[in-house]
Design an enzyme around this catalytic site. Structure first.
Site, PDB file in Angstrom:
ATOM      1  N   GLN A 148      41.781  29.442  39.227  1.00 13.84           N
ATOM      2  CA  GLN A 148      42.686  28.481  40.062  1.00 13.84           C
ATOM      3  C   GLN A 148      41.751  27.110  40.084  1.00 13.84           C
ATOM      4  OE1 GLN A 148      42.964  31.602  42.952  1.00 13.84           O
ATOM      5  NE2 GLN A 148      45.024  30.181  43.638  1.00 13.84           N
TER       6      GLN A 148
ATOM      7  N   ARG B 119      33.255  32.188  48.871  1.00 14.53           N
ATOM      8  CA  ARG B 119      33.709  33.301  48.008  1.00 14.53           C
ATOM      9  C   ARG B 119      34.401  32.701  46.591  1.00 14.53           C
ATOM     10  NH1 ARG B 119      39.294  35.444  48.222  1.00 14.53           N
ATOM     11  NH2 ARG B 119      39.477  37.350  47.171  1.00 14.53           N
TER      12      ARG B 119
ATOM     13  N   HIS C 192      40.000  38.660  39.713  1.00 15.69           N
ATOM     14  CA  HIS C 192      41.049  38.154  40.542  1.00 15.69           C
ATOM     15  C   HIS C 192      42.400  37.761  39.677  1.00 15.69           C
ATOM     16  CE1 HIS C 192      41.592  35.696  44.569  1.00 15.69           C
ATOM     17  NE2 HIS C 192      42.582  35.358  43.632  1.00 15.69           N
TER      18      HIS C 192
ATOM     19  N   ASN D 117      40.830  41.966  43.532  1.00 12.62           N
ATOM     20  CA  ASN D 117      41.556  41.173  44.848  1.00 12.62           C
ATOM     21  C   ASN D 117      42.844  41.677  44.977  1.00 12.62           C
ATOM     22  OD1 ASN D 117      41.673  38.823  46.325  1.00 12.62           O
ATOM     23  ND2 ASN D 117      43.246  38.421  44.615  1.00 12.62           N
ATOM     24  N   GLU D 118      43.261  41.803  46.158  1.00 10.21           N
ATOM     25  CA  GLU D 118      44.510  42.211  46.486  1.00 10.21           C
ATOM     26  C   GLU D 118      45.102  43.194  45.251  1.00 10.21           C
ATOM     27  OE1 GLU D 118      47.042  38.702  46.732  1.00 10.21           O
ATOM     28  OE2 GLU D 118      45.656  37.995  48.322  1.00 10.21           O
TER      29      GLU D 118
ATOM     30  N   ASN E 127      42.853  40.072  52.878  1.00 13.80           N
ATOM     31  CA  ASN E 127      43.691  38.812  52.784  1.00 13.80           C
ATOM     32  C   ASN E 127      44.836  38.573  53.670  1.00 13.80           C
ATOM     33  OD1 ASN E 127      41.704  38.462  50.931  1.00 13.80           O
ATOM     34  ND2 ASN E 127      42.847  38.449  49.100  1.00 13.80           N
TER      35      ASN E 127
ATOM     36  N   TYR F 200      47.956  36.598  55.648  1.00 14.32           N
ATOM     37  CA  TYR F 200      48.598  35.438  55.822  1.00 14.32           C
ATOM     38  C   TYR F 200      49.756  35.262  56.729  1.00 14.32           C
ATOM     39  CZ  TYR F 200      46.299  33.496  51.670  1.00 14.32           C
ATOM     40  OH  TYR F 200      45.338  32.846  50.834  1.00 14.32           O
TER      41      TYR F 200
ATOM     42  N   GLU G 186      40.716  36.045  52.864  1.00  9.35           N
ATOM     43  CA  GLU G 186      41.709  34.920  52.689  1.00  9.35           C
ATOM     44  C   GLU G 186      42.498  34.827  53.979  1.00  9.35           C
ATOM     45  OE1 GLU G 186      43.842  34.803  49.215  1.00  9.35           O
ATOM     46  OE2 GLU G 186      42.495  35.234  47.869  1.00  9.35           O
TER      47      GLU G 186
ATOM     48  N   TRP H 188      41.100  30.545  53.194  1.00  3.06           N
ATOM     49  CA  TRP H 188      41.624  29.896  52.040  1.00  3.06           C
ATOM     50  C   TRP H 188      42.443  28.598  52.041  1.00  3.06           C
ATOM     51  CZ3 TRP H 188      40.795  32.139  47.216  1.00  3.06           C
ATOM     52  CH2 TRP H 188      41.680  31.602  46.047  1.00  3.06           C
TER      53      TRP H 188
END
Ligand SMILES: *[C@@H]1O[C@H](CO)[C@@H](O)[C@H](O)[C@H]1NC(C)=O
Ligand SMILES: *[C@@H]1O[C@H](CO)[C@@H](O)[C@H](O)[C@H]1NC(C)=O
Ligand SMILES: *[C@@H]1O[C@H](CO)[C@@H](O)[C@H](O)[C@H]1NC(C)=O
Ligand SMILES: *[C@@H]1O[C@H](CO)[C@@H](O)[C@H](O)[C@H]1NC(C)=O
Ligand SMILES: *[C@@H]1O[C@H](CO)[C@@H](O)[C@H](O)[C@H]1NC(C)=O
Ligand SMILES: *[C@@H]1O[C@H](CO)[C@@H](O)[C@H](O)[C@H]1NC(C)=O
Ligand SMILES: *[C@@H]1O[C@H](CO)[C@@H](O)[C@H](O)[C@H]1NC(C)=O
Ligand SMILES: *[C@@H]1O[C@H](CO)[C@@H](O)[C@H](O)[C@H]1NC(C)=O
Ligand SMILES: *[C@@H]1O[C@H](CO)[C@@H](O)[C@H](O)[C@H]1NC(C)=O
Length: 512
Positions: A51, A106, A150, A195-196, A337, A339, A403, A446
């Site tokens: 990213q 991170r 990731h 990740n996730e 994570n 949201y 996140e 994040w």
């Protein structure tokens, strides 16, 4: 004279009070501060390799499945070829992190930058880069928290044996992890393997809208290959096995000298019933088990939740006795994570129609549109309840919020008060949960920079810093939230009046 002075200072006081009222209205009551968190609790922010790093074809890096996916047009036609060019700008960025007061950072390692063939020889330039990056963080007093995977599997391993669909990944991933422990473990103590995992499996193998873009109808309709009914389960299974293999290696060969921790990250969607009807309440519980229990149950109890096994039957792999023992207890911590919170409504017809459980009552019962909305609704009680659930149902394993944040249009404004409002509310709910016994040990907002987002490309961003992609120098600009977070981390009152004045000077970003 005297009277006049009194009058103007009275007016001044009124003005200050008015500004303060406005701040309280905009940002909520500033009823906690950095100092209220327990000793040892750390605050940071994060990004992941693809990213922000850029330099995708440089110094020996080979493509990952995310490169392939982006080049096929899926990330809004954008790619991470250049991204924020953190690969070259890491020194300035680490300085910016230090200025922001970050205590920890991170980031993820690009597997195909470090080991271009996926296994075998180490790329000296990749090694050098991560050594420099880690050294730079440490010399600024910032604790590195590293994620090994990731969403960016070396494309070569995807081509060779189907990546995470194959058991072969366990050996390659463990060897990659060992390279990282050997090379960086003297300085890095916090490792997150994957990740996730739950979203990687759902997005990449069920809906097919994230890499590697596999799915089958009727669940995902635009994939040329895949099987939505079986593959998501196989992928998570292999991820749990790979993770526990890595933990075993770490505990056997590195733990005593490096004293670190190996955790696993999940996408912590929180589901609440749409109504108090029993069917909705049960559907919401089931959805939480399908998202969170899918991963937590094996770590705590050595098996998948019974509701999943019942629904998926032979489509969900079985742990052998040996595997169950290996997986159980293999997470030192959970990276969460979070949201948003969704409202779940029971839809019986969809259970009958679809053979696949995810289609049956997860997909059908909440709207994916909620996840794709322009901005997340601010529901801090959702994070609180999720942390309570993890505490009660899954043994209060240590948690790092890895996140959490709000997205805003990239072409919007630096005056991102909605992000401040979001972060302030959610960080407060973390404190509330800690006060009620949750073993949450850290919080990473994040994200640090506006980077390439998996689905949105560069259309929206989560960053404290805007990156001007039209500028050859890719200059970074602080948003109001960067000042806010810096004030909070430095123990200052984060809703002070200077913040408002800063906000009034910040300009909209006139880009289309
Ligand atoms: C922070 O400042 C605001 C506005 O000036 C004030 O209302 C609040 O009580 C202060 N909070 C703390 C913790 O000092
Ligand atoms: C599938 O692809 C077509 C053509 O690119 C597109 O119009 C359609 O919206 C896609 N459907 C989904 C569900 O993504
Ligand atoms: C997916 O795999 C299952 C089990 O092997 C099989 O019954 C089903 O037909 C497959 N679906 C597709 C779309 O290939
Ligand atoms: C469910 O019941 C509780 C307590 O009776 C009530 O406070 C709440 O508003 C109800 N929730 C919904 C969604 O109807
Ligand atoms: C701060 O205030 C909000 C709203 O009054 C409350 O819900 C929350 O529990 C408080 N948080 C802390 C950490 O005191
Ligand atoms: C606080 O924790 C206790 C014990 O885990 C639990 O029973 C209780 O419901 C929690 N309180 C709130 C307000 O969440
Ligand atoms: C208020 O915020 C500004 C901007 O970040 C900061 O420079 C200043 O030190 C803060 N003042 C107080 C009293 O915390
Ligand atoms: C920034 O946002 C605040 C709160 O919404 C508003 O009062 C202020 O006018 C905004 N500043 C600019 C330059 O738009
Ligand atoms: C920002 O981008 C969005 C989505 O691409 C677009 O709809 C909107 O008009 C743009 N706004 C400005 C101010 O350019």
């Amino acid at each position: 004279m005297m009277f006049q002075n009194m009058q103007s200072s009275f007016c001044f006081l009124l003005l200050v009070a008015a500004i303060q009222c406005l701040l309280v209205i905009v940002f909520g009551k500033d009823n906690y501060s950095r100092g209220d968190f327990p000793p040892g609790f750390i605050f940071g922010a994060g990004t992941s390799a693809y990213q922000v790093e850029g330099a995708a074809f440089e110094d020996g890096r080979t493509p990952s499945i995310w490169d392939t996916f982006a080049h096929a047009g899926f990330s809004g036609g954008a790619s991470g070829d250049i991204a924020c060019d953190l690969y070259r700008k890491y020194k300035d960025d680490v300085q910016l992190m230090a200025d922001t007061g970050l205590e920890a950072y991170r980031f993820s390692i690009s597997w195909s930058r470090l080991i271009p063939d996926g296994r075998g020889p180490i790329n000296p330039k990749g090694l050098q880069f991560y050594n420099n990056y880690i050294d730079e963080l440490i010399s600024h007093g910032i604790q590195p928290h590293v994620t090994l995977f990731h969403s960016d599997l070396p494309q070569t391993l995807e081509d060779e044996y189907g990546g995470w669909l194959s058991r072969k990944i366990v050996k390659d991933f463990t060897e990659y992890a060992e390279v990282c422990f050997k090379e960086f473990g003297d300085r890095v103590m916090y490792w997150t393997t994957i990740n996730e995992a739950n979203i990687y499996a759902l997005g990449g193998y069920d809906y097919g809208f994230t890499p590697p873009g596999r799915c089958s109808p009727p669940f995902g309709v635009n994939c040329s290959r895949g099987n939505s009914s079986t593959e998501p389960y196989m992928v998570v299974h292999n991820m749990l096995l790979a993770h526990s293999s890595v933990t075993k290696l770490y505990r056997r060969n590195y733990k005593s000298t490096q004293r670190g921790f190996v955790g696993f990250s999940i996408y912590g969607l929180w589901c609440v019933p749409y109504s108090n009807a029993t069917a909705d309440v049960v559907a919401a519980q089931r959805t939480n088990e399908f998202y969170t229990g899918w991963i937590m149950n094996p770590f705590i109890f050595g098996d998948y939740p019974s509701v999943m096994k019942k629904a998926a039957g032979t489509r969900i792999p079985t742990f052998t006795k040996y595997e169950a023992k290996l997986v159980k207890g293999s997470a030192d911590f959970i990276g969460l994570n979070h949201y948003t919170t969704v409202f779940v409504k029971y839809k019986p017809s969809s259970i009958e129609k679809h053979s696949r459980d995810f289609g049956a009552d997860v997909e059908a019962e909440y709207s994916l549109a909620a996840l794709k909305a322009d901005q997340y609704p601010v529901i801090p009680s959702g994070l609180y309840e999720l942390l309570e659930y993890l505490k009660e149902a899954y043994s209060n394993l240590p948690i790092y919020i890895q996140e959490n944040g709000q997205k805003t249009p990239r072409n919007g404004t630096l005056n991102d008060t909605s992000r401040i409002e979001y972060l302030h509310a959610y960080i407060g709910s973390v404190l509330d949960a800690i006060r009620n016994g949750s073993d949450t040990r850290g919080y990473f907002a994040w994200s640090f920079l506006d980077g390439l987002e998996l689905l949105a490309g560069y259309v929206s961003g989560y960053g404290f810093y805007y990156v001007d992609l039209d500028d050859k120098e890719l200059r970074r600009y602080p948003k109001l939230s960067a000042y806010w977070y810096a004030n909070f981390l430095k123990g200052k009152n984060s809703t002070n009046s200077t913040i408002l004045q800063v906000g009034n000077k910040l300009i909209p970003i006139n880009k289309s």
